[in-house]
Design a protein around this motif. Structure first.
Motif, short mmCIF file in Angstrom:
data_model
loop_
_atom_site.label_atom_id
_atom_site.label_comp_id
_atom_site.label_asym_id
_atom_site.label_seq_id
_atom_site.Cartn_x
_atom_site.Cartn_y
_atom_site.Cartn_z
N HIS A 109 0.81 -1.21 0.00
CA HIS A 109 0.00 0.00 0.00
C HIS A 109 0.85 1.26 0.00
N SER A 110 0.16 2.36 -0.31
CA SER A 110 0.71 3.72 -0.23
C SER A 110 1.99 3.85 -1.05
N SER A 111 1.88 3.59 -2.34
CA SER A 111 3.08 3.63 -3.19
C SER A 111 2.75 4.22 -4.55
N TRP A 112 3.74 4.92 -5.11
CA TRP A 112 3.66 5.35 -6.50
C TRP A 112 3.99 4.19 -7.43
N LYS A 113 5.10 3.52 -7.16
CA LYS A 113 5.56 2.39 -7.96
C LYS A 113 5.49 1.16 -7.07
N THR A 114 4.77 0.15 -7.52
CA THR A 114 4.46 -0.94 -6.59
C THR A 114 5.23 -2.22 -6.89
N SER A 115 5.12 -2.74 -8.11
CA SER A 115 5.70 -4.06 -8.36
C SER A 115 6.11 -4.17 -9.83
N LEU A 116 7.41 -4.13 -10.07
CA LEU A 116 7.99 -4.14 -11.42
C LEU A 116 8.69 -5.46 -11.66
N ASN A 135 -3.30 -11.14 -2.43
CA ASN A 135 -2.64 -9.91 -1.96
C ASN A 135 -3.65 -8.77 -1.88
N ARG A 136 -3.37 -7.84 -0.97
CA ARG A 136 -4.19 -6.64 -0.82
C ARG A 136 -3.38 -5.45 -1.32
N PHE A 137 -3.86 -4.81 -2.39
CA PHE A 137 -3.24 -3.62 -2.94
C PHE A 137 -4.14 -2.43 -2.63
#
Length: 504
Positions: free
Chosen positions: A353-360, A378-380
């Motif tokens: 949570h609370s992210s600009w870039k999460t999972s690359l 998962n909870r996004f």
């Protein structure tokens, strides 16, 4: 599952019709699409001129539509193509996502007879073509003389694609006919072995074993020393019982699980916290990271967790990883990411949570390894984009809950294929796209739920799945797995994702 409206297709001489072409004469008639070459126009599909045409930029996953300011009634569609490039197409009610008709070619003239239908927008999806197609006419009629439609039996497969041909995109390399099957019912959120790709290749056990070394650490320096002192012949379990910070890490700017195998790092209760410093898995195999809070990492690789290949059998489970949206988008990097030669990865029951870039996954358009990653339960939440961003390879994303997506959700790029199954998207903008690469990616969509979602086309950036979220390829997975039913996903994930949920 979407219900097909019965249709009949006539591919030869068309009967004369006295009805008006509603693509031109209907209330507020217009047209739009996903992409086009040069000075061709979306409107050329509805102008009554066979010498002008709409031509998309690619040969797959393209769309052109006719639309009206208010819903119209019609029962017949006539499509005309210059040339014979289209090899798979669909007609879709944009208002509801219902598939109205499918076929394998259009050619110079194709008549599609529907039962009486009503809508404000009708999509023609070009699923595949041998070359960039040229669609000259997309005509719509309410014709008293239209033949009755022929009955079509709805497909029983959970994918909304009623055709068996997966040719628009790649499929995984398992032998033909093998496809992992979901099992619905009770689900053990605290299992000691992973589902998904991390279950392959002998499975992922981390530091488990009767000869395992077990260490409890309370500072970053102790964590770094425990990793450095690992016996290469014995599994290692490190339990984190305290807050790890850059200040107590002895000058380390990240913790490397590097050139080793058979390692678990597990938080104790809700006390295992990495505050401002992250983990990197590099040239490693059989690694488990569980029950940690990792937050606000802006040193080292600036990721909460980074996996860099060669790496195999990594399981990231029941963690809470976060940054902040109250900073510039480049202040932090990813919450969890992977690049280069990695395989057999499962990301499960995490609260991200609370992210600009999460999972690359895939650091650039040339990072072309055939990665295989599973994301489940998962909870996004309160995230801007990259959920995940996936280049090349194959991803299986099932039973995840997405809440408050600000810009884009899943982004399949550079020929990647994502099986997107039984997920819930709530208050989400563009949940599934292929943006920002020269080559598009693909998706196999099954039984997802959209709640208060917004779709914004951006042809300059790429393509969106749109509210119908139709599959553009088929991904078969080489394992069986358990599913929570889509309508139960939100409550189940909220109750079980994150730290402190299991007695590890």
């Amino acid at each position: 599952m979407r219900t097909l409206i019965a249709v009949s297709l006539l591919c030869c001489a068309l009967p004369a019709t006295a009805a008006n072409n509603l693509a031109i004469s209907g209330p507020g008639a217009g047209a739009d699409g996903t992409s086009k070459f040069g000075n061709t126009s979306y409107g050329f599909v509805k102008d009554g001129n066979l010498s002008s045409y709409w031509q998309p930029n690619s040969t797959s996953n393209e769309r052109v539509s006719v639309k009206w300011s208010t819903a119209i009634n019609f029962n017949q569609v006539i499509l005309r193509e210059l040339g014979d490039q289209v090899t798979s197409w669909r007609l879709v009610n944009h208002d509801t996502g219902a598939v109205l008709a499918t076929g394998n070619r259009i050619g110079s003239e194709l008549q599609v007879n529907l039962g009486n239908v009503s809508m404000k927008k009708l999509n023609l999806l070009i699923i595949s073509a041998t070359g960039a197609p040229q669609i000259a006419e997309f005509e719509i009629y309410l014709n008293d003389d239209a033949p009755e439609p022929s009955p079509i039996t709805p497909p029983t497969d959970p994918t909304p694609d009623p055709t068996p041909d997966p040719s628009p995109g790649p499929v995984d390399p398992v032998p033909p006919g093998i496809d992992g099957q979901p099992i619905y019912g009770s689900f053990n959120a605290c299992a000691n072995s992973p589902q998904g790709y991390a279950s392959l290749g002998g499975g992922t056990t981390g530091g488990l074993g009767i000869r395992s070394t077990r260490v409890t650490v309370t500072t970053g320096l102790e964590l770094a020393q425990a990793l450095a002192n690992k016996d290469p012949n014995r599994p290692l379990t490190i339990r984190v019982n305290g807050t790890i910070t850059p200040a107590n890490s002895g000058g380390f700017n990240k913790f490397d699980i590097k050139d080793m195998r058979d390692v678990s790092i597990i938080g104790v209760g809700q006390n295992g916290i990495l505050d401002g410093i992250g983990l990197k898995v590099f040239r490693a195999q059989n690694v488990i990271i569980r029950n940690l809070k990792i937050r606000n990492v802006n040193i080292g690789d600036k990721d909460g967790i980074t996996i860099e290949g060669p790496a195999r059998n990594i399981w990231i489970d029941h963690n809470e990883i976060s940054n902040s949206l109250d900073v510039h988008k480049d202040f932090y990097d990813e919450l969890v990411s992977g690049k280069r030669d990695i395989d057999n990865i499962t990301i499960s029951f995490n609260y991200l949570h609370s992210s600009w870039k999460t999972s690359l996954w895939g650091s650039s358009d040339s990072d072309s390894y055939d990665r295989r990653i599973t994301f489940h339960h998962n909870r996004f939440e309160n995230v801007n984009s990259r959920l995940p961003l996936f280049r090349f390879g194959q991803g299986h994303l099932f039973n995840n809950y997405y809440h408050n997506i600000l810009e884009t959700g899943m982004n399949s790029r550079m020929g990647a294929i994502l099986r997107v199954e039984a997920n819930v998207f709530e208050n989400a903008k563009n949940p599934l796209v292929s943006f920002y690469s020269n080559n598009i990616g693909y998706w196999d969509t099954r039984d997802n739920m959209l709640i208060n979602t917004q779709w914004a086309e951006s042809p300059a950036d790429g393509i969106i799945a749109g509210p119908d979220m139709l599959a553009t390829a088929v991904l078969r997975v080489p394992y069986d797995y358990k599913l929570v039913r889509t309508e139960e996903v939100k409550n189940f994930v909220l109750a079980n994702a994150g730290v402190g949920k299991c007695a590890f």
